[in-house]
Design an enzyme around this catalytic site. Sequence first.
Site, short mmCIF file in Angstrom:
data_model
loop_
_atom_site.label_atom_id
_atom_site.label_comp_id
_atom_site.label_asym_id
_atom_site.label_seq_id
_atom_site.Cartn_x
_atom_site.Cartn_y
_atom_site.Cartn_z
N GLY A 21 -0.31 8.54 0.36
CA GLY A 21 -0.88 8.03 2.30
C GLY A 21 0.58 7.80 3.65
O GLY A 21 1.58 7.55 2.98
N GLY A 57 0.71 -1.14 0.33
CA GLY A 57 -0.38 -0.30 -0.16
C GLY A 57 0.89 1.43 0.00
O GLY A 57 0.74 2.13 0.66
N ALA A 58 1.74 1.48 -0.51
CA ALA A 58 2.73 2.29 -0.30
C ALA A 58 2.71 3.76 -1.93
O ALA A 58 3.25 4.57 -2.22
CB ALA A 58 4.06 1.90 -0.78
N TYR A 91 -14.27 -2.56 9.60
CA TYR A 91 -12.76 -2.11 10.01
C TYR A 91 -12.20 -2.88 11.45
O TYR A 91 -11.20 -2.90 11.42
CB TYR A 91 -12.54 -0.53 9.70
CG TYR A 91 -11.41 -0.03 9.69
CD1 TYR A 91 -10.50 -0.02 9.26
CD2 TYR A 91 -11.34 0.93 10.60
CE1 TYR A 91 -9.55 0.67 8.73
CE2 TYR A 91 -9.94 1.65 11.42
CZ TYR A 91 -9.36 1.58 9.89
OH TYR A 91 -7.69 1.88 10.39
#
Length: 262
Positions: A12, A8-9, A147
């Site tokens: 954010g 997830g780079a 979540y």
Amino acid sequence: MTTYLITGANGGLGAVAARELAARGDRVVLAVRDPARVTPPPGDTEVRRLDLADLASVREFAGGWSGELDVLINNAGVMAVPYARTADGFETHMAVNHFGPFLLTNLLLPHLTGRVVTVSSGLARTGRVRLDDLNWEHRRYSALGAYSQSKLANLLFTQELQRRLSGSAVRAVAAHPGVARTGLDRHFGGGRSLLMKAVYPLIAQKKAEYGALPILFAATEDVPGNAYVGPGGRNGERPRLERRTDHAGARELWEISTRLTS
């Protein structure tokens, strides 16, 4: 030179962590769903495709890894998204935030020499892991509840992984960024009260740069196995070890996750 793999780079917290580690002279592999949309930071960096919502993609990625890996940072995640099931039959939060990283970590363990950093959330404290209904098949769906469950699952995973790594040079740690504006929260507020919709943007103004500090601290400092690093100071500029207690059900969650991802 230390080799880092960050999921997830593409934006954010993950993008900030990748930029800072590359600036130190480390090798950084950015694992993202769509490499064509990612411009890697300057330095010894590489972008590879990985879709954590698809176990076949996880297996393909891990199968293509060669050589040693010093640090795996399980950063990718989704937050408060509408109910959906993946091709593997998992609820989206559990798929991306837990089952995908669980399988990825286990497949890469033979290559790992340093540590596994898994990014949880402060909302893990409100989570409840329903071992009999991890994929929300038998209860009314709550996006925020899903979540929170997945983020608590991250802590149970870290706890059990560290137990299994006892006697190994590899350690398992966790971190959370506090409340930061990263784009992950774009679905947050949907179906929430008017008060929550009004208040959340005001409390989530902390920059991603501050939110990434606990992750970087957990990845680079000499912290003990099963440590949990969170933000400290007024803006989160001083990462600190959070008080950590063992959670019930960690071994059972591991066994269920092994069966479901096998």
